[in-house]
Design an enzyme around this catalytic site. Structure first.
Site, PDB file in Angstrom:
ATOM      1  N   GLN A 402       0.735  -1.128   0.008  1.00  0.00           N
ATOM      2  CA  GLN A 402       0.051   0.239  -0.118  1.00  0.00           C
ATOM      3  C   GLN A 402       0.877   1.307  -0.011  1.00  0.00           C
ATOM      4  O   GLN A 402       0.276   2.159  -0.217  1.00  0.00           O
ATOM      5  CB  GLN A 402      -0.927   0.028   1.242  1.00  0.00           C
ATOM      6  CG  GLN A 402      -2.118  -0.921   1.343  1.00  0.00           C
ATOM      7  CD  GLN A 402      -2.970  -0.798   0.001  1.00  0.00           C
ATOM      8  OE1 GLN A 402      -3.490   0.269  -0.318  1.00  0.00           O
ATOM      9  NE2 GLN A 402      -3.197  -1.767  -0.712  1.00  0.00           N
ATOM     10  N   CYS A 403       2.292   1.259   0.271  1.00  0.00           N
ATOM     11  CA  CYS A 403       2.931   2.459   0.288  1.00  0.00           C
ATOM     12  C   CYS A 403       4.337   1.986  -0.504  1.00  0.00           C
ATOM     13  O   CYS A 403       4.695   0.725  -0.637  1.00  0.00           O
ATOM     14  CB  CYS A 403       3.379   2.948   1.574  1.00  0.00           C
ATOM     15  SG  CYS A 403       4.085   1.895   2.802  1.00  0.00           S
ATOM     16  N   THR A 404       4.964   3.005  -0.600  1.00  0.00           N
ATOM     17  CA  THR A 404       6.385   2.630  -1.394  1.00  0.00           C
ATOM     18  C   THR A 404       7.280   2.170  -0.411  1.00  0.00           C
ATOM     19  O   THR A 404       7.669   2.802   0.372  1.00  0.00           O
ATOM     20  CB  THR A 404       6.852   3.959  -2.302  1.00  0.00           C
ATOM     21  OG1 THR A 404       5.719   4.372  -3.133  1.00  0.00           O
ATOM     22  CG2 THR A 404       7.956   3.578  -3.192  1.00  0.00           C
TER      23      THR A 404
END
Length: 535
Positions: A402-404
């Site tokens: 969901q995030c880098t």
């Protein structure tokens, strides 16, 4: 373990110091051996790597009056590399005794190479890895200095402090000439402070990259910032996104970031806008269409009223509409993008010129040129090397996606390069139309090279400067896309959002992929030399 990070005006050094000396074998008391019988090797029997003083041929002197004024982007780049070097050494099986790796070497270590020294230059766009061994004349880590310290303790330190020539005499250095290997302060970077202070910068994304880029731009002198983000601050952001604190939790990022930027510089004019960027491959319902159209119109207005746009978002598809709008408005666009241990910092090329003497409106839509208004081949954008249209990369991601997820030092390095690239572009006489330079090329400009793209790798400690030209099949800046956008406006954008394959059909990528699928290569197995010659 000792890590040194040192700054010049536009160059830097990041290095790890070598291990301390071992002791030679012999029938003497251990205490005496630690003072008088030090080895030129470390405890593993390897030649010791040097410290930051090993290349100096002079005794230390008072240099506090020589104030180092480093370019703002440099500190972020150096800090990121120093942290990564420490993490790499900490996880190496041999720790402080690890030998120095050179860029280009093969390694089986999961985190990649572990260099001894990294030396870089922003004007030359280069990064080199260097190895140097401990010097017998070093004023800090040589055996004679360590022996004296172990024998005399702080009395030795006080003598070195109060007698400038004491270390020179002790180590046998014969002159007091400052080393040529020390970082120097070159002539000041010719920054036009008026251009920077009046530049209006639009930052799309207020996450890890957005926080760092905003801070660095202010340090350069930019005083007008608009920051767009749709998210709120959550606990997991605090370790990575440098401008937020625990009190910002659940606050929209576009709001929270304003206070922290004002705390750093009260004269900055900053606006925060909480808004989602419409994205291809994210279809909208009839109920959502009005809101998405409003967001498109707002983004159109923002791009038109700013001088430069920074694309700092997490997803590929969120960069499409800003890229199209920047090409249409001929605005400076800077992209910073992160992988796990690699990064990209690039400037987009100028928009197209026209090759018609007819009506301005007709020419603007139907007679677009493959060149810019200066008659030069246009540099490419972020999408010019792609052969597929952007699609929804968010909805089906697992929680860990969901995030880098990147190496901790990577964002500060990429942000430093992106902000520095903008500053060089703004001060170039050709501005957005400037050609792309390649590392190793000589430049007569005091500010140094102005590359098109910089791609770096932390695992390999490489920095490449690349030039890529605008593609006639680009899904964001090609003439076909710009012509359709200028003709149909936001109806075209909405069709792209709702029909994932529309851009591929429009630009000819669909036919290109079909032709690739139809291509066949027939391999001939077990053919001897005579049969091959007959063929």
């Amino acid at each position: 373990m000792a890590i040194t990070a040192a700054l010049g005006h536009d160059s830097y050094l990041v290095m790890r110091h070598g291990a301390g000396p071992g002791t030679r074998s012999g029938n003497m008391d251990d205490v005496i051996a630690q003072i008088q019988n030090l080895s030129t090797e470390d405890a593993l029997g390897r030649q010791r790597l040097g410290c930051c003083f090993c290349n100096d041929t002079a005794s230390l002197f008072n240099s506090i009056s020589d104030e180092t004024v480093a370019l703002p982007g440099l500190t972020s780049i150096v800090s990121g590399k120093a942290v990564e070097l420490f993490a790499r050494m900490l996880h190496h099986p041999e720790g402080i005794h690890a030998p120095g790796d050179m860029a280009g070497m093969d390694t089986e270590h999961q985190l990649g190479l572990l260099p001894h020294q990294m030396r870089g230059s922003l004007p030359r766009c280069d990064l080199s890895t260097v190895i140097s061994n401990s010097s017998n004349d070093c004023t800090a880590c040589s055996n004679i200095v360590l022996s004296e310290y172990r024998r005399e303790g702080l009395n030795f330190v006080m003598q070195a402090i109060n007698q400038p020539t004491y270390l020179k005499d002790l180590t046998g250095i014969s002159n007091l000439i400052k080393s040529d290997t020390c970082l120097k302060l070159p002539a000041s970077f010719p920054v036009n402070s008026g251009k920077l202070s009046s530049a209006r910068c639009l930052l799309l994304g207020a996450g890890t990259l957005g926080c760092d880029v905003a801070r660095i731009l202010m340090d350069y002198g930019v005083r007008t910032l608009t920051i767009v983000d749709s998210g709120c601050v959550v606990v997991s952001n605090l370790a990575r996104q440098s401008l937020y604190t625990t009190k910002d939790r659940k606050t929209p990022k576009a709001t929270a970031i304003l206070e922290h930027l004002k705390e750093r510089c009260s004269s900055v004019e900053v606006e925060g806008i909480q808004m989602e960027i419409p994205m291809p491959g994210h279809p909208v319902s009839s109920k959502e269409a009005a809101g998405v159209l409003k967001a498109c119109e707002r983004l159109q207005e923002l791009v038109a009223t700013h001088d430069a746009v920074f694309l700092l978002t997490d997803t590929r598809e969120s960069r499409w509409l800003p890229t199209l709008l920047c090409a249409n408005e001929n605005k400076i666009a800077i992209t910073a993008a992160l992988g796990y241990d690699s990064y990209l910092a690039m400037r987009h090329g100028a928009g197209p010129g026209t090759n018609s003497e007819g009506s301005d409106m007709v020419a603007a839509m139907n007679k677009l040129s493959a060149e810019d208004v200066l008659g030069r081949q246009r540099l490419g954008c972020y999408f010019c090397n792609d052969v597929i249209a952007p699609v929804d990369s968010v909805s089906n991601r697992t929680l860990d996606q969901q995030c880098t997820v990147t190496r901790p030092g990577l964002a500060s390095i990429a942000s430093g390069h992106a902000a520095d690239l903008f500053t060089r572009l703004l001060n170039h006489p050709d501005g957005i139309h400037a050609p792309g330079d390649i590392a190793g090329k000589s430049s007569e400009r005091p500010s140094g090279l102005l590359p098109h793209q910089m791609r770096g790798s932390l695992s390999q400690y490489s920095l490449l400067t690349l030039v890529g030209y605008s593609s006639s099949s680009c899904i964001a800046c090609s003439n076909a896309v710009l012509r359709e956008y200028r003709s149909r406006g936001l109806d075209f954008v909405m069709q792209v959002i709702n029909e994932p394959t529309y851009l591929e059909d429009l630009t000819g990528l669909t036919e290109l992929m079909k032709s690739a699928d139809y291509s066949r290569v027939e391999w001939v197995d077990e053919v001897d030399d005579e049969e091959f010659a007959d063929m």
